[in-house]
Design an enzyme around this catalytic site. Structure first.
Site, PDB file in Angstrom:
ATOM      1  N   ALA A  89      49.805  39.905  45.114  1.00 57.86           N
ATOM      2  CA  ALA A  89      50.474  38.846  44.358  1.00 57.86           C
ATOM      3  C   ALA A  89      50.872  39.312  42.958  1.00 57.86           C
ATOM      4  O   ALA A  89      51.985  39.039  42.496  1.00 57.86           O
ATOM      5  CB  ALA A  89      49.536  37.642  44.259  1.00 57.86           C
ATOM      6  N   HIS A  90      49.964  40.038  42.277  1.00 58.02           N
ATOM      7  CA  HIS A  90      50.272  40.444  40.900  1.00 58.02           C
ATOM      8  C   HIS A  90      51.387  41.474  40.860  1.00 58.02           C
ATOM      9  O   HIS A  90      52.148  41.538  39.907  1.00 58.02           O
ATOM     10  CB  HIS A  90      49.010  40.942  40.176  1.00 58.02           C
ATOM     11  CG  HIS A  90      48.106  41.791  41.007  1.00 58.02           C
ATOM     12  ND1 HIS A  90      47.365  41.289  42.043  1.00 58.02           N
ATOM     13  CD2 HIS A  90      47.839  43.125  40.981  1.00 58.02           C
ATOM     14  CE1 HIS A  90      46.656  42.261  42.596  1.00 58.02           C
ATOM     15  NE2 HIS A  90      46.941  43.394  41.979  1.00 58.02           N
ATOM     16  N   HIS A 133      25.980  44.053  25.223  1.00 60.77           N
ATOM     17  CA  HIS A 133      24.785  44.238  26.057  1.00 60.77           C
ATOM     18  C   HIS A 133      24.144  42.886  26.332  1.00 60.77           C
ATOM     19  O   HIS A 133      24.090  42.052  25.420  1.00 60.77           O
ATOM     20  CB  HIS A 133      23.794  45.134  25.310  1.00 60.77           C
ATOM     21  CG  HIS A 133      22.481  45.254  26.011  1.00 60.77           C
ATOM     22  ND1 HIS A 133      22.310  46.065  27.117  1.00 60.77           N
ATOM     23  CD2 HIS A 133      21.281  44.649  25.788  1.00 60.77           C
ATOM     24  CE1 HIS A 133      21.054  45.961  27.532  1.00 60.77           C
ATOM     25  NE2 HIS A 133      20.401  45.104  26.750  1.00 60.77           N
ATOM     26  N   GLY A 145      40.489  41.560  57.213  1.00 65.80           N
ATOM     27  CA  GLY A 145      39.367  41.690  58.150  1.00 65.80           C
ATOM     28  C   GLY A 145      38.042  41.655  57.410  1.00 65.80           C
ATOM     29  O   GLY A 145      37.104  40.951  57.811  1.00 65.80           O
ATOM     30  N   LEU A 150      55.390  24.654  46.816  1.00 63.57           N
ATOM     31  CA  LEU A 150      55.704  25.909  46.124  1.00 63.57           C
ATOM     32  C   LEU A 150      54.482  26.831  46.195  1.00 63.57           C
ATOM     33  O   LEU A 150      53.398  26.415  46.571  1.00 63.57           O
ATOM     34  CB  LEU A 150      56.071  25.604  44.666  1.00 63.57           C
ATOM     35  CG  LEU A 150      57.266  24.656  44.471  1.00 63.57           C
ATOM     36  CD1 LEU A 150      57.392  24.235  43.004  1.00 63.57           C
ATOM     37  CD2 LEU A 150      58.568  25.308  44.949  1.00 63.57           C
ATOM     38  N   GLY A 151      54.684  28.100  45.831  1.00 60.28           N
ATOM     39  CA  GLY A 151      53.527  29.005  45.733  1.00 60.28           C
ATOM     40  C   GLY A 151      53.439  30.055  46.826  1.00 60.28           C
ATOM     41  O   GLY A 151      52.631  30.980  46.723  1.00 60.28           O
ATOM     42  N   GLY A 152      54.225  29.900  47.898  1.00 64.35           N
ATOM     43  CA  GLY A 152      54.291  30.944  48.927  1.00 64.35           C
ATOM     44  C   GLY A 152      52.978  31.191  49.635  1.00 64.35           C
ATOM     45  O   GLY A 152      52.077  30.342  49.671  1.00 64.35           O
ATOM     46  N   THR A 153      52.870  32.387  50.183  1.00 60.62           N
ATOM     47  CA  THR A 153      51.666  32.778  50.923  1.00 60.62           C
ATOM     48  C   THR A 153      50.446  32.693  50.012  1.00 60.62           C
ATOM     49  O   THR A 153      49.398  32.164  50.394  1.00 60.62           O
ATOM     50  CB  THR A 153      51.820  34.242  51.410  1.00 60.62           C
ATOM     51  OG1 THR A 153      53.001  34.326  52.212  1.00 60.62           O
ATOM     52  CG2 THR A 153      50.617  34.709  52.206  1.00 60.62           C
ATOM     53  N   CYS A 154      50.588  33.224  48.812  1.00 59.50           N
ATOM     54  CA  CYS A 154      49.456  33.352  47.884  1.00 59.50           C
ATOM     55  C   CYS A 154      48.719  32.029  47.691  1.00 59.50           C
ATOM     56  O   CYS A 154      47.515  31.938  47.900  1.00 59.50           O
ATOM     57  CB  CYS A 154      49.973  33.891  46.559  1.00 59.50           C
ATOM     58  SG  CYS A 154      48.761  33.899  45.253  1.00 59.50           S
TER      59      CYS A 154
END
Ligand code: FAD
Ligand code: NAD
Length: 474
Positions: free
Chosen positions: A328-329, A453, A188, A40-44
């Site tokens: 992806a988001h 800071h 690239g 699962l998860g696809g290209t990402c």
């Protein structure tokens, strides 16, 4: 086999599909998520965001240890990179995260199936399972989340051995002595930096006059300066005409200025070539033609502002297969939006220009909102506030003074229209700018916030102050 009947079938389990499936189930719909991949998860998760960020992180640490630790008083000898160990780490991260989706599916009671889905009718999918059998899935609603694939150049065929796409370039067994990259966009630049840090001599050939042509011009220009400073050879306005393989295995890459005049053609030697000229929507094999679902001239599925097909209102498409940034988001947010639409909840609206983008180089480059060139083109009156990180105390403390924060605000209303950051923690800092844009904040609002800071957040405050000429530390 008996057909499986569900409220929603989701095709694709990338960040668009898997998130959408979970959200559908949370809203009480029965779901079947179908993906032809073995994980699962696809290209990402498998060949995109996660492996590239894992390797970028490792290469960054290696580069720091080899080139910068000595100046900090840290002696580690002469560190060596061990590519099999690095790839093992990458595969472990992928495996943990893809299994994490399985866990989320179980936890949320989402059904999933491995197989290639194809429309048989507008409400019925035929799914070819790994053993060749075909399972029918009938659904009231169907969400297409089939993602994208690398665009290739017909005159430079990819073999993933010497001529690579990003997938091959994320699985190399050795550091190539000379890597030539076609395309100076996200891939690239990120993969160029990655392999450069590990010791490759990298050349990037970009057809357009600028690197990262879609980012704010200041980021593109800074990015390219940065690459050159690192020692990456950058050619803008150039094309690759072809690649000849010599007997000794060396590739001779024919490069010429963009345009018809090839008299200035030259050959650049390389051991590997990475083709990174964009990605195209992945719709082949889906049988869209059987059901009269139109795609535009770029192959993107045509949908309305709710990601709903106009031809078939029960079919939705999300992520890389539809218009907008291929991120992806963005895919996940569209997945949530269509799930809520289908369930009859009040879906959120996703404005493409408020989708942030990050390039994970070092320093990072991050953007949200309109670019300065877009404001100029649209005749929008604007003010600019800019603050260099060299004047930020945190940046100085950790030796990360490269970069700047740039705030664009409307000249009359003072509403923040865009924020563009180059800097060590740009990927984190940009989230605050996203919030500012989402809530229609003014540059004065940003400037009046009390930031801890010493942090990079103070640079955002200073850039917001600079919009009205009130910078304190520059
Ligand atoms: P995908 O993730 O592509 O998933 C689609 C899924 O559909 C695949 O699993 C595929 O197997 C399945 N599928 C396709 N056809 C069928 C079918 N007929 N039947 C069943 N299943 C099918 N984006 C970021 O936001 N941040 C990054 O840092 C980032 N880095 C990247 C680095 C690289 C090298 C690459 C290539 C991409 C990167 N991206 C990044 C882009 C991001 O990966 C994509 O925008 C995102 O994966 C798109 O999600 P998606 O769900 O639309 O499609
Ligand atoms: P890209 O669109 O970012 O860049 C492709 C570049 O190739 C462009 O600058 C284009 O002008 C250039 N180009 C096109 N044809 C060319 C040719 N023939 N010769 C030379 N240059 C040519 O595409 P990409 O870098 O392949 O990445 C694909 C997509 O994946 C990105 O658009 C992005 O959406 C996604 N991605 C995102 C991240 C991230 O979020 N950090 C990282 C990697 C990929």
């Amino acid at each position: 086999m008996e057909p499986i009947k569900v409220d929603v079938a989701v095709i694709g389990a990338g960040p668009g599909g898997y998130v959408s499936a979970i959200r559908c189930r949370q809203l009480g719909l029965s779901v079947m998520c179908i993906d032809k991949g073995s994980t699962l998860g696809g290209t990402c998760l498998n060949v995109g965001c996660i492996p590239s960020k894992t390797l970028l992180d490792i290469s960054h640490k290696f580069y720091e240890a080899r080139h910068h630790f000595e100046a900090l008083g840290i002696r580690v000898g002469h560190p060596e990179i061990h590519i099999p160990g690095m790839m093992e780490r990458k595969n472990k991260v992928i495996s943990e995260l893809t299994q994490g989706i399985q866990f989320l599916f179980r936890k949320n009671d989402v059904s999933c199936m491995q197989g290639a889905a194809k429309f048989h009718t507008p409400h019925e999918l035929h799914v070819t399972l790994p053993d060749g059998q075909v399972q029918s899935v009938e659904a009231h609603h169907i969400i297409i989340a089939t993602g994208s694939e690398s665009t290739t150049l017909p005159h430079i065929p990819v073999d993933e051995e010497t001529i690579l796409t990003s997938t091959g370039a994320l699985s190399l067994e050795n550091v190539p002595s000379r890597l030539l990259i076609v395309g100076g966009g996200y891939i690239g630049v990120e993969l160029g930096v990655l392999w450069h840090r590990l010791g490759s001599q990298v050349t990037i050939i970009e057809a357009a006059e600028e690197f990262l042509p879609l980012m704010d011009k200041d980021i593109g220009a800074y990015g390219q300066k940065l690459l050159s400073k690192m020692g990456i050879h950058c050619r803008r306005g150039h094309h690759v005409l072809g690649v000849d393989r010599k007997e000794d295995g060396v590739l001779h890459v024919q490069v010429a200025p963009a345009g018809e005049n090839h008299e200035k053609k030259e050959a650049i030697e390389a051991d590997k070539v990475l083709i990174a000229v964009g990605r195209r929507p992945h719709t082949h094999g889906l049988g869209l033609e059987h059901i009269g679902m139109p795609c535009d001239e770029r192959g993107l599925i045509v949908v309305n502002a709710s990601n709903q097909s106009v031809a078939h209102t029960h079919i939705f498409a999300i992520g890389d297969v539809v218009a907008g940034p291929m991120l992806a988001h963005k895919a996940s947010e569209e997945g949530i939006m269509v799930a809520e639409h289908i369930a009859g909840a009040a879906p959120s609206v996703l404005a493409h220009h408020r989708i942030p983008s990050v390039i994970f180089t070092s320093p990072e480059m991050a953007s949200v909102g309109w670019t300065e060139q877009k404001l100029v083109a649209d005749g929008v009156p604007y003010k600019v506030g800019r603050f260099a990180l060299s004047a930020n105390s945190r940046a100085r403390a950790i030796g990360a003074t490269e970069g700047f924060v740039k705030v664009l605000a409307h000249a009359h209303s003072d509403e923040v229209l865009g924020v563009h950051i180059v800097g060590s923690e740009a990927s984190t800092l940009i989230s605050e700018a996203v919030l500012a844009l989402e809530y229609g904040a003014s540059s004065e609002d940003l400037a009046r916030i009390c930031y801890p800071h010493p942090t990079f957040g103070e640079a955002l405050k200073e850039a917001a102050l600079a919009v009205s000429g009130q910078t304190l530390h520059a």
